[in-house]
Design a protein around this motif. Structure first.
Motif, short mmCIF file in Angstrom:
data_model
loop_
_atom_site.label_atom_id
_atom_site.label_comp_id
_atom_site.label_asym_id
_atom_site.label_seq_id
_atom_site.Cartn_x
_atom_site.Cartn_y
_atom_site.Cartn_z
N LEU A 251 34.18 44.72 48.34
CA LEU A 251 35.69 45.34 47.94
C LEU A 251 36.71 44.33 47.53
N TYR A 252 36.35 43.03 48.36
CA TYR A 252 37.83 41.97 48.29
C TYR A 252 37.27 41.40 46.92
N LEU A 253 36.06 41.12 46.51
CA LEU A 253 35.34 40.47 45.40
C LEU A 253 35.77 41.50 44.16
N LEU A 254 35.61 42.66 44.33
CA LEU A 254 36.03 43.39 43.37
C LEU A 254 37.37 43.78 42.90
N GLY A 255 38.18 43.19 43.73
CA GLY A 255 39.67 43.30 43.65
C GLY A 255 40.16 41.85 42.75
N TYR A 256 39.41 41.04 42.51
CA TYR A 256 39.76 40.10 41.65
C TYR A 256 40.01 40.28 40.18
N MET A 257 41.27 39.63 39.85
CA MET A 257 41.61 39.75 38.37
C MET A 257 42.03 38.19 38.00
N ILE A 258 42.97 37.82 38.89
CA ILE A 258 43.61 36.69 38.55
C ILE A 258 43.63 35.70 39.75
N PRO A 259 43.73 34.33 39.66
CA PRO A 259 43.83 33.31 40.74
C PRO A 259 44.90 33.50 41.54
N GLU A 260 45.52 34.54 41.98
CA GLU A 260 47.08 34.59 42.56
C GLU A 260 46.79 35.22 43.95
N LYS A 261 47.89 35.16 44.83
CA LYS A 261 48.04 35.48 45.96
C LYS A 261 46.76 35.48 46.93
N ALA A 262 45.86 36.57 47.37
CA ALA A 262 45.07 36.51 48.12
C ALA A 262 43.69 35.82 47.40
N TYR A 263 43.87 35.70 45.98
CA TYR A 263 42.59 34.96 45.16
C TYR A 263 43.05 33.71 44.73
N THR A 264 44.06 32.98 45.20
CA THR A 264 44.66 31.73 44.76
C THR A 264 43.25 30.76 44.64
N TRP A 265 42.29 30.71 45.92
CA TRP A 265 41.50 29.78 45.99
C TRP A 265 40.19 29.99 44.92
N PHE A 266 40.36 31.16 44.14
CA PHE A 266 39.49 31.31 43.20
C PHE A 266 39.31 30.35 41.98
N SER A 267 40.81 29.50 42.14
CA SER A 267 41.07 28.83 40.94
C SER A 267 40.14 27.46 40.91
N ILE A 268 39.40 27.05 42.10
CA ILE A 268 38.61 26.13 42.25
C ILE A 268 37.20 26.21 41.54
N ILE A 269 36.92 27.45 40.95
CA ILE A 269 35.53 27.94 40.32
C ILE A 269 35.36 26.59 39.30
N PRO A 270 34.23 26.17 38.97
CA PRO A 270 34.03 24.99 38.09
C PRO A 270 34.41 25.68 36.58
N ALA A 271 34.80 24.70 35.80
CA ALA A 271 35.27 25.16 34.63
C ALA A 271 34.26 25.84 33.80
N PRO A 272 32.99 25.64 33.57
CA PRO A 272 32.15 26.60 32.82
C PRO A 272 32.26 28.14 33.01
N PHE A 273 32.44 28.15 34.59
CA PHE A 273 32.49 29.66 34.87
C PHE A 273 33.62 30.34 34.71
N LYS A 274 34.75 29.72 34.49
CA LYS A 274 36.07 30.35 34.53
C LYS A 274 36.44 31.45 33.73
N ALA A 275 35.85 31.09 32.54
CA ALA A 275 35.99 32.47 31.32
C ALA A 275 35.08 33.54 32.15
N HIS A 276 34.32 33.38 32.96
CA HIS A 276 33.21 34.60 33.13
C HIS A 276 33.38 34.94 34.64
N ALA A 277 34.71 34.47 35.21
CA ALA A 277 35.05 34.57 36.82
C ALA A 277 35.00 36.32 37.12
N GLN A 278 35.75 36.96 36.29
CA GLN A 278 35.73 38.22 36.70
C GLN A 278 34.54 38.98 36.75
N THR A 279 33.50 39.00 35.72
CA THR A 279 32.44 39.34 35.65
C THR A 279 31.56 38.81 36.98
N LEU A 280 31.56 37.54 37.04
CA LEU A 280 30.82 36.98 38.25
C LEU A 280 31.03 37.52 39.41
#
Length: 394
Positions: free
Chosen positions: A253-282
């Motif tokens: 459920l936590y992962l399903l709440g991801y939309m942008i790398p802010e607040k509780a999801y700030t650490w998602f900004s470390i995702i490698p560049a090739p995957f950033k455009a696909h982060a939500q789907t991933l």
């Protein structure tokens, strides 16, 4: 516990119930987009520090994540029976039934929307001036400058949206093209996994095929993951503890709440560049897979979600998904305007409009689900007759 022996003969009621819950989350998602866009902050131009986006519980408002769950679940469920029984005729039957099974109820909603346009029962433009929602002002991004309601076009769109992706009369139908082609890929993957791989090297095949799908088309990726998860659980014994299953669901459920790398999801900004455009789907797909895995590998959890009420929630999931935006743009918008004219507070107005939206959408979904049950039986019997008349090659 073996998934094959424990679940193969049962309808996967818990997973269908999840589908119903996900449909309701999409309703919530669209409700706030229409009448209080700053509450969730899903639109960048309607977002501030108080918006809920980025909170760890955002999955409860995230329709994008819910759609990712729909797709992953479809990948899992569509080939589950085949992986347990390996009946090629049933797989072919499912393949043949897929389009007509979906098309009838979809077409009904496009024609219903046409009628609402012609009868001037849509109030989304006026309501959007009060709510300041660009989503609502544009009929959920469905209107084009040259749009003119036409019965024939509505009818054609209901049947062809699976190939064209057009969704002017009901913007929720944008998912139908992905759902249809994703389903076709799932059926082909099922043959590949059983006939060519022989259920071996699933992890390697999943890695290669899913990454290819992710970079080719985001919307295909969850179907691929769901299909491989289905094959893995159908052929392997797993039993995880109840606490582990609950922890996996919470993480999912936590992962399903991801939309942008802010607040509780700030650490998602470390995702490698090739995957950033696909982060939500991933992340939505991984979260969905965690929930499905947790439910299918703990008997206590599975049985606790196997009740009559949850079965009913699952039955109305597709109709609820299809009708709620039409309700939001018509009756809900009308009530929103009328209550505002009576001087009610914003909070009271939103609560009352939400109750109307949910209640009326569910009320409409119930008879549609009855029709859908009847229609599926007709499609099934027709497809079986046609298949039985097909000559078998020696």
């Amino acid at each position: 516990m073996s998934a094959k022996t424990e679940y193969a003969s049962n309808r996967l009621v818990p997973l269908e119930a999840y589908r119903g819950i996900a449909a309701f989350i999409v309703l919530v998602h669209h409700f706030f987009l229409a009448f209080s866009p700053y509450t969730t902050g899903l639109l960048e131009q309607a977002r501030n520090q108080d918006s809920l986006i980025g909170q760890p519980f955002f999955a409860l408002f995230n329709g994008t994540g819910a759609v990712g769950f729909f797709f992953t679940l479809s990948g899992f469920v569509l080939c589950w029976s085949y992986f347990n029984h390996e009946n090629p005729q049933k797989l072919l039957l499912a393949f043949l039934k897929r389009l007509p099974r979906l098309a009838a109820i979809v077409t009904i909603t496009t024609i219903a929307s046409y009628c609402l346009f012609k009868l001037n029962l849509y109030y989304f433009r006026d309501a959007s001036e009060l709510s300041l929602s660009p989503w609502l002002a544009s009929f959920a991004y469905g209107l084009t400058p040259d749009f003119e309601p036409s019965f024939l076009r509505a009818l054609i769109q209901g049947v062809t949206t699976f190939f064209t992706g057009e969704a002017n009369y009901n913007t929720n139908l944008w998912t139908m093209k992905a759902e249809f082609f994703g389903s076709m890929i799932v059926y082909m993957l099922a043959c590949f996994i059983s006939a060519i791989l022989g259920y071996r090297h699933l992890i390697y095949a999943l890695t290669i095929i899913s990454i290819s799908a992710l970079f080719y088309n985001d919307l295909i990726f969850p179907f691929v993951v769901g299909a491989f998860l289905s094959a893995h659980l159908a052929k392997n014994k797993f039993e995880i503890s109840y606490l582990t299953s609950i922890a996996l669901i919470i993480f999912g459920l936590y992962l399903l709440g991801y939309m942008i790398p802010e607040k509780a999801y700030t650490w998602f900004s470390i995702i490698p560049a090739p995957f950033k455009a696909h982060a939500q789907t991933l992340f939505h797909t991984i979260g969905s897979a965690c929930i499905i895995f947790a439910t299918m590998t703990n008997k206590k959890l599975f049985q606790s979600l196997n009740g009559k009420f949850l079965r009913g929630i699952g039955k109305i999931s597709f109709p609820l998904y299809l009708v709620h935006t039409l309700v939001i743009c018509s009756l809900s918008s009308y009530i929103f305007l009328k209550l505002a004219n009576h001087g009610l507070s914003i909070q009271t107005n939103l609560i009352l409009v939400f109750i109307v939206t949910a209640a009326f959408s569910i009320t409409l979904a119930l008879p549609l689900s009855k029709f859908d049950d009847w229609w599926v039986k007709q499609v099934d019997s027709t497809a079986r007759r046609l298949l039985s008349k097909t000559p078998v090659m020696a």
